[in-house]
Design a protein around this motif. Sequence first.
Motif, PDB file in Angstrom:
ATOM      1  N   ARG A 182       0.843  -1.204   0.000  1.00 29.33           N
ATOM      2  CA  ARG A 182       0.000   0.000   0.000  1.00 29.33           C
ATOM      3  C   ARG A 182       0.879   1.257   0.000  1.00 29.33           C
ATOM      4  NH1 ARG A 182      -4.184   0.393   4.758  1.00 29.33           N
ATOM      5  NH2 ARG A 182      -2.252   0.752   5.884  1.00 29.33           N
ATOM      6  N   GLU A 183       1.946   1.233   0.769  1.00 31.42           N
ATOM      7  CA  GLU A 183       2.884   2.358   0.787  1.00 31.42           C
ATOM      8  C   GLU A 183       3.540   2.576  -0.576  1.00 31.42           C
ATOM      9  OE1 GLU A 183       5.837   1.842   3.780  1.00 31.42           O
ATOM     10  OE2 GLU A 183       4.449   2.212   5.413  1.00 31.42           O
ATOM     11  N   GLN A 184       3.674   1.517  -1.347  1.00 29.63           N
ATOM     12  CA  GLN A 184       4.285   1.603  -2.674  1.00 29.63           C
ATOM     13  C   GLN A 184       3.273   2.054  -3.730  1.00 29.63           C
ATOM     14  OE1 GLN A 184       6.145  -2.200  -3.455  1.00 29.63           O
ATOM     15  NE2 GLN A 184       7.149  -2.178  -1.473  1.00 29.63           N
ATOM     16  N   GLY A 185       2.039   2.314  -3.289  1.00 26.69           N
ATOM     17  CA  GLY A 185       1.035   2.841  -4.196  1.00 26.69           C
ATOM     18  C   GLY A 185      -0.013   1.852  -4.662  1.00 26.69           C
ATOM     19  N   TYR A 186       0.057   0.620  -4.209  1.00 30.49           N
ATOM     20  CA  TYR A 186      -0.948  -0.375  -4.586  1.00 30.49           C
ATOM     21  C   TYR A 186      -2.149  -0.241  -3.646  1.00 30.49           C
ATOM     22  CZ  TYR A 186       2.829  -2.325  -7.349  1.00 30.49           C
ATOM     23  OH  TYR A 186       3.844  -2.496  -8.258  1.00 30.49           O
ATOM     24  N   GLN A 187      -3.207   0.346  -4.149  1.00 27.68           N
ATOM     25  CA  GLN A 187      -4.360   0.679  -3.313  1.00 27.68           C
ATOM     26  C   GLN A 187      -5.366  -0.456  -3.153  1.00 27.68           C
ATOM     27  OE1 GLN A 187      -4.465   3.504  -1.479  1.00 27.68           O
ATOM     28  NE2 GLN A 187      -2.410   3.729  -2.305  1.00 27.68           N
ATOM     29  N   ASN A 188      -5.233  -1.536  -3.920  1.00 26.97           N
ATOM     30  CA  ASN A 188      -6.220  -2.622  -3.878  1.00 26.97           C
ATOM     31  C   ASN A 188      -5.894  -3.705  -2.857  1.00 26.97           C
ATOM     32  OD1 ASN A 188      -7.695  -1.417  -5.968  1.00 26.97           O
ATOM     33  ND2 ASN A 188      -6.444  -2.419  -7.524  1.00 26.97           N
ATOM     34  N   VAL A 189      -5.072  -3.424  -1.885  1.00 28.68           N
ATOM     35  CA  VAL A 189      -4.639  -4.444  -0.927  1.00 28.68           C
ATOM     36  C   VAL A 189      -5.494  -4.495   0.348  1.00 28.68           C
ATOM     37  CG1 VAL A 189      -2.259  -4.437  -1.773  1.00 28.68           C
ATOM     38  CG2 VAL A 189      -2.909  -2.924   0.115  1.00 28.68           C
ATOM     39  N   GLN A 190      -6.431  -3.590   0.502  1.00 25.68           N
ATOM     40  CA  GLN A 190      -7.221  -3.552   1.731  1.00 25.68           C
ATOM     41  C   GLN A 190      -7.929  -4.873   2.039  1.00 25.68           C
ATOM     42  OE1 GLN A 190      -6.978  -0.896   3.880  1.00 25.68           O
ATOM     43  NE2 GLN A 190      -7.991  -2.280   5.311  1.00 25.68           N
ATOM     44  N   PRO A 191      -8.456  -5.590   1.034  1.00 23.00           N
ATOM     45  CA  PRO A 191      -9.079  -6.890   1.364  1.00 23.00           C
ATOM     46  C   PRO A 191      -8.108  -7.871   2.022  1.00 23.00           C
ATOM     47  CG  PRO A 191      -9.777  -6.174  -0.818  1.00 23.00           C
ATOM     48  CD  PRO A 191      -8.691  -5.219  -0.370  1.00 23.00           C
ATOM     49  N   TRP A 192      -6.815  -7.817   1.668  1.00 23.29           N
ATOM     50  CA  TRP A 192      -5.828  -8.694   2.284  1.00 23.29           C
ATOM     51  C   TRP A 192      -5.602  -8.281   3.737  1.00 23.29           C
ATOM     52  CZ3 TRP A 192      -6.295  -8.046  -2.787  1.00 23.29           C
ATOM     53  CH2 TRP A 192      -6.083  -9.142  -3.625  1.00 23.29           C
ATOM     54  N   ILE A 193      -5.592  -6.988   3.974  1.00 26.83           N
ATOM     55  CA  ILE A 193      -5.436  -6.492   5.346  1.00 26.83           C
ATOM     56  C   ILE A 193      -6.640  -6.915   6.178  1.00 26.83           C
ATOM     57  CG2 ILE A 193      -5.369  -4.399   6.774  1.00 26.83           C
ATOM     58  CD1 ILE A 193      -3.719  -3.103   4.476  1.00 26.83           C
ATOM     59  N   ASP A 194      -7.825  -6.708   5.651  1.00 21.78           N
ATOM     60  CA  ASP A 194      -9.048  -7.028   6.389  1.00 21.78           C
ATOM     61  C   ASP A 194      -9.170  -8.519   6.681  1.00 21.78           C
ATOM     62  OD1 ASP A 194      -9.679  -4.324   6.254  1.00 21.78           O
ATOM     63  OD2 ASP A 194     -11.069  -4.574   4.570  1.00 21.78           O
ATOM     64  N   SER A 195      -8.920  -9.356   5.674  1.00 25.55           N
ATOM     65  CA  SER A 195      -9.072 -10.799   5.896  1.00 25.55           C
ATOM     66  C   SER A 195      -7.994 -11.320   6.835  1.00 25.55           C
ATOM     67  CB  SER A 195      -9.072 -11.571   4.574  1.00 25.55           C
ATOM     68  OG  SER A 195      -7.808 -11.506   3.958  1.00 25.55           O
ATOM     69  N   SER A 196      -6.780 -10.781   6.726  1.00 24.37           N
ATOM     70  CA  SER A 196      -5.711 -11.206   7.640  1.00 24.37           C
ATOM     71  C   SER A 196      -6.045 -10.817   9.070  1.00 24.37           C
ATOM     72  CB  SER A 196      -4.381 -10.585   7.223  1.00 24.37           C
ATOM     73  OG  SER A 196      -3.987 -11.055   5.961  1.00 24.37           O
TER      74      SER A 196
END
Length: 191
Positions: free
Chosen positions: A147-161
Amino acid sequence: MTDDKQLRGTASYLFEAGMLKRAKRQGWWIAGVKDPESVAEHSFRTGIIGAVLAMMEGADPAKVALLCLFHDTQETRVGDIPHVSRRYLTAASNERVTADQVSAAHPAVVAGLQALVEEYENAENLEVTVAHDADKLECLIQAVEYREQGYQNVQPWIDSSLGSLKTESAHALAEAALTMTSLEWQKVYLT
């Protein structure tokens, strides 16, 4: 004395495990990550996280690190199947893949790795719980870095983890990681 066939079988397993350094974690491509981490990179940090969590939870750090180190070794045979793909595929169990991977190895290696994978996949004890938490926490931390590198579509991985964590220590570390940047560790030594 180990015979030549068992030595070659064991060495073959070691070469196969080396493939994990080149095997990319596939789920990150769904999030748009162009050059995702390898399975080996994931497993390495999972082992570190597992040992740290074990220390915090009063579990055996060496056992947890070992469980973490071998938790994805089957991906040399079946690949890293993203969760969305698992709905459409039926893969062999990790226990079966491991049995095939070590079938020609030294008998102690066969017994040891099969028991380790069987425990990770099926046992209910503190070490296994911590190892599973380490796997999820590593995914969360990696998502924060992406996400810090600019990939904004990672929130589902954060939420599921985050939703999969079981131990108090894993929850606390996840919350801390979510409030930091990945370079914040330098502040401890540069101030």
